[in-house]
Design a protein around this motif. Structure first.
Motif: not given
Lengths: 392, 325, 110, 191
Positions: A328-351
């Motif tokens: 509540f008030g933030a992104e869902a836990p698995l999504y948040e973690a995956v999104k954060s992991a994708l911060y520094n990949v070279s070619s970011k997928p849509l998410i």
């Protein structure tokens, strides 16, 4: 592949209780809570029938269950408990103490929604509330995995480089009460696999008295936390070793991530627990229509498999994350973690983030298809949380 | 075997009785002596103690990392769960003894749980009750200093009426705590197959005897130890024993035991002194004494103490040789 | 106090893996009043030993009997309970007749 | 190729043993080397409340964990529930109904308001005659074996012997086997 000798149709609860029977822990302290109750009931019957040597403590609450297994594990025993939802929440304080005292307790959790209003059905809000407690979190898709992971959890948690407690999550009712086919290991094979416990600093070694749980002030607390951080770093390596050993005796292969049809997949969905199976089936359906889709299911959520996901997701067209818990008030836990992991990949997928199944709401194939279709049409917004199976 | 002080001094002349020097409890604190008396008794009778502590003064002040003032196995888990924690330890002992691991078969283990009144009367009551109901073989000792003294004198279920605390202070409008102290002894005696007793360090022989009984009792034991907090009871550092004596002489802290329902007063006081003597001796009641309704509040307390004392004598007579099981 | 260790040098789990390490910790620095032992008045009843909350009474066993041998000032916090429980040290006795006399710490050099 | 699952939905009242029956069906199918699921729908049911249970049977491991929406077979344990709209939810043209009832097929057809295949078996009566208790589970298994072929009579018999053999006398086991066979023989279908 080893021959299957013992295939049974059992509930997830039976499968987990049977793993506990084979582990034959020194001490089990547990309090019943839906939908974990049958695990305790089956195990209590094993104790009553003398098929295990376990001393069972029928505690008066989950708080005392966790407190007692902390005492037992510190004493030098191999100790287990099991719980769900409000029970896990009641344990919360001691869940942290178990991890920070570095006690390799194993706890199956039949995942259920946290109140309120009270709801006894599956979602992941109970385990997600403990994700930063310092416990390893394993997640099972079905009864077979719940059984396998419970056995592996013992070796993983007790490993010298780890020494952390392990939560084995399996979906309440869907897995705990659903009957499925499970291949059990022979008792002797399972017992040999889990091995004898090797406690560190056992309290009952009275010749070498130790002090557990001192007041740890600002001069040392941080150092102890750093040790916990370090222990978590060893988990994935040790899990790989344990899983390889397990594969030799079972023919079943486990990794940090369960990958299904992802080699050429342009669209990858990520989910925990039983829903991953329904997604796999949906992937089969969509593949038949020519869509390059796949699914990744983390077997380990804590420590989070960041590096592994980065390698697999880099360059894909889209990643869809399904969460069975809201934050509540933030992104869902698995999504948040995956999104954060994708911060520094070279070619970011849509998410895109999809929350589903709260309080046991059924997740259907059409829901999963809908989320994939959003991705096919490029209609994903990284900042928008969407809901599957909800009346808007 | 009745222990005496000379024997104990001889035995522990050059060794620590479980708890050691270097702890950081206040000067004159009664709590380390509660632990010392209990653990000396156990060891002199050939037991090997294993101790669990609830969060509180005794815990915090004896184990400040990397220092531990214990030379016996020690575990602290949290505030409210020492009953459950020691349940786990004691159960592990049985499991490991059965399997021949870790436990030394030549030793007699004695499991102790120490907690303050906060960890016993209030937040830890469920955990304690559960552990006693399940019948674990352990001795639970509450060092009762009648408040959350570890954190600076907050009210507990053990705080007596009229005592100044920071969370139920005497104010311009409210009179401070008006409720009587919870009768933990009767609550614990309401469990089946339990040995329950009150003790005070001012009566060491009685204390030792009751620990011995508890050790030999076939089941859990609960011991309530009167444990003056010289700091927040606002008395001089050297007064813990004096105040304890007054508590017994006024009937404020009667020494008795309940063994399977049989009551026995272990310190007969011919004529109780008025409780006002106990109250006046301590600064924590200073605000009460200034109030216009002081006589009323103290009168109620006196009435309660007198009746309780009478009741104990009746119970002693009525339950004599009539164990409930 | 010993130099603080880093996270690789200490046992895991906050565990103190040795007993009685607090004996290194000097609580005697807290003392503002010092009990002074006057052996000529002592009857070796062991009450001071029994009640000292800091186990700061030194005992020697002579012919099987415990004898008071003064204080371990490294630990004594100066609470005065020893003097209070001492049957040979009550306020009515003149100081020179008492077994234990409480004196301000400022009277001493060490 | 997506796997094909054979899906069954049970309708009963809580306490009538439909959960156990669905589990026995799963076990019988397992005897044949099939992959199975059996799961009830949980609420806060108390005795007498309408409840549902589900089965999936397949030749490959079953991945789906959502509830059964379009069953291949609907089993009705209690004919007083006929007419409840839940019974026909999601049914396909070729969905088969197997109903425990002493009424005839026409009656059931009218109550359900469907045109598909309907089978009836007086399972409670048979159970009373053979087992001396009105527990229709084993009779229904026999009927399911006959109508659907999802399990065989042999696999069901093997399962009954295994499950009941542990708990009950030989006499009761044999009575259940007779009940099973009669379910197989006495189920009647239209079309």
């Amino acid at each position: 592949m080893p021959e299957v000798k013992n295939r049974q149709a059992v509930t997830g609860a039976q499968a987990v209780a049977n793993a506990m029977r084979q582990i034959n822990p020194d001490v089990v302290a547990a309090y019943p809570i839906t939908p974990q109750t049958p695990v305790v009931e089956y195990f209590a019957q094993y104790v009553a029938d003398g098929v295990v040597e376990t001393e069972m403590i029928p505690v008066e609450s989950e708080h005392s269950a966790m407190s007692a297994v902390v005492g037992a594990a510190a004493a030098g025993a191999r100790a287990m408990t099991a719980t769900a939802a409000n029970g896990l929440a009641l344990m919360h304080e001691i869940v942290y103490i178990a991890a920070s005292s570095r006690l390799p307790i194993v706890m199956p959790v039949a995942n259920r929604a946290l109140s309120g209003p009270i709801n006894i059905h599956c979602d992941h809000s109970d385990a997600m509330a403990e994700r930063d407690s310092g416990w390893i979190q394993l997640w099972a898709e079905n009864a077979q995995e719940a059984y396998d992971l419970t056995l592996m959890a013992i070796k993983l948690g007790e490993h010298e480089d780890v020494r952390l407690p392990v939560m084995v999550n399996f979906d309440g009712f869907i897995i705990s009460h659903g009957v499925e086919v499970v291949d059990f290991l022979d008792d002797e094979v399972a017992k040999k696999f889990v091995g004898e416990p090797n406690p560190k600093y056992p309290l009952l070694d009275v010749e070498n008295p130790v002090t557990y749980g001192p007041l740890d002030l600002y001069d040392y607390y941080f150092e102890h936390k750093r040790q916990q951080i370090e222990a978590m770093k060893h988990v994935k390596r040790v899990f790989k070793e344990v899983a390889e050993e397990f594969e030799k005796i079972s023919g079943r292969k486990y990794e940090v991530l369960d990958k299904y049809m992802i080699d050429d997949a342009e669209y990858i969905m990520i989910a925990l627990g039983s829903t991953a199976g329904t997604i796999k089936y949906t992937v089969d359906l969509l593949r038949e229509q020519g869509h390059k889709v796949g699914v990744i299911k983390p077997w380990i959520f804590r420590p989070f498999p960041k590096k592994e996901l980065q390698e697999l997701l880099d360059g894909r067209k889209a990643v869809i994350v399904l969460d069975r818990a809201a934050s509540f008030g933030a992104e869902a836990p698995l999504y948040e973690a995956v999104k954060s992991a994708l911060y520094n990949v070279s070619s970011k997928p849509l998410i895109g983030s999809y929350v589903y199944g709260l309080g046991g709401r059924d997740i259907k194939i059409e829901h999963i298809k809908k989320a994939f279709e959003d991705a096919f049409s490029g209609d994903l917004n990284p900042d928008e949380e969407r809901y599957l199976g909800l009346r808007e | 075997m009745a222990l005496n002080i000379m024997q104990l001094a001889t035995m522990f002349a050059d060794k620590n009785p479980g708890i050691t020097q270097g702890h950081r409890l206040c000067p004159g604190c009664a709590a380390p002596n509660v632990a010392k008396f209990a653990l000396m008794t156990a060891q002199s009778l050939g037991y090997t103690p294993v101790v669990g502590l609830a969060t509180g003064c005794l815990e915090v002040s004896t184990t400040i990392y990397p220092f531990t003032a214990w030379n016996v196995p020690y575990i602290h888990n949290a505030f409210e769960n020492v009953g459950a924690t020691i349940s786990g330890v004691e159960t592990a002992y049985r499991a490991l003894a059965k399997k021949g691991r870790i436990v030394d078969p030549n030793k007699k283990y004695a499991f102790f749980a120490f907690a303050g009144d906060g960890g016993t009367y209030d937040i830890g009551l469920q955990s304690l009750s559960g552990a006693v109901e399940r019948g674990h073989k352990f001795i639970y000792i509450v060092y009762d200093n009648e408040g959350y003294m570890n954190t600076g004198n907050q009210r507990s279920g053990s705080t007596p009426a009229g005592s100044q605390t920071t969370t139920q202070p005497v104010g311009k409008k409210l009179p401070g705590k008006v409720q009587l102290k919870k009768n933990i002894v009767e609550i614990m005696a309401g469990h089946e197959n339990v040995y329950v007793a009150t003790v005070s360090t001012s009566e060491p022989m009685d204390f030792f005897k009751k620990i011995e009984k508890a050790l030999e009792f076939d089941g859990p034991a609960f011991i309530a130890a009167f444990s003056p907090c010289v700091r927040f009871w606002r008395v001089n550092d050297d007064k813990a024993v004096d105040i304890s004596k007054l508590a017994i002489e006024t009937g404020y802290w009667p020494l008795y035991e309940v063994e399977r329902g049989v009551y026995r007063i272990t310190k007969k006081v011919k004529e109780l002194k008025p409780v006002i003597e106990f109250i006046k001796a301590q600064g924590r009641f200073r605000n009460l004494l200034k109030r216009s309704d002081a006589d009323e509040i103290i009168g109620e307390l006196q009435e309660y103490i007198t009746r309780r004392w009478e009741r104990l004598q009746i119970l002693e007579e009525a339950t004599k040789d009539k164990p409930i099981r | 106090m010993a130099e603080l260790k880093n996270w690789k040098e200490i046992p895991i789990g906050g565990i103190i893996d040795k007993p009685a390490t607090a004996k290194e910790y000097q609580t005697g620095t807290w003392r503002v009043i010092r009990p002074v032992y006057q052996p000529e008045n002592c009857i070796n009843c062991m009450m001071c030993w029994l009640y000292c909350p800091d186990q700061a009474i030194k005992i020697e066993v002579v012919d099987g009997k415990p004898k008071m041998r003064g204080y371990n000032y490294y630990y004594c916090k100066g609470c005065g309970l020893c003097a209070n429980v001492c049957p040979k040290s009550n306020d009515k006795l003149p100081e020179e007749k008492r077994a234990i006399v409480m004196k301000p710490e400022t009277d001493f050099q060490d | 190729m997506p796997a094909k699952y054979f899906e069954i939905r049970w309708h009963a009242r809580a306490g009538q043993g439909a959960k156990s029956a669905s589990q026995m069906l799963a076990e019988a199918a397992l005897e044949m080397g099939k992959y199975v699921q059996s799961f009830p729908e949980y609420g806060a049911e108390r005795t007498g409340a309408p409840m549902k249970a589900f089965n999936r049977i397949a030749d490959v491991p079953i991945l789906v964990h959502s509830s059964v929406e379009s069953p291949d077979v609907v089993i009705v344990i209690d004919d007083t529930m006929l007419g409840h709209p839940d019974l026909v939810t999601g049914v396909k043209e070729d969905t088969i109904f197997i109903v425990n009832t002493t009424k005839d097929i026409e009656f059931v057809k009218e109550k359900l308001g469907i045109s598909g295949k309907i089978c009836v078996v007086p399972a409670t009566d048979i159970a009373l005659e053979e087992i001396k208790r009105g527990i229709p589970n084993t009779v229904m298994l026999g009927a399911i074996a006959k109508v659907t072929g999802a399990i065989t009579l042999e696999s069901a018999e093997k399962r009954i012997r295994k499950t009941f053999g542990k708990k009950f006398s030989e006499e009761i086991v044999e009575a259940n086997i007779r009940a099973l066979r009669r379910g197989f023989e006495e189920v009647k279908c239209n079309g």
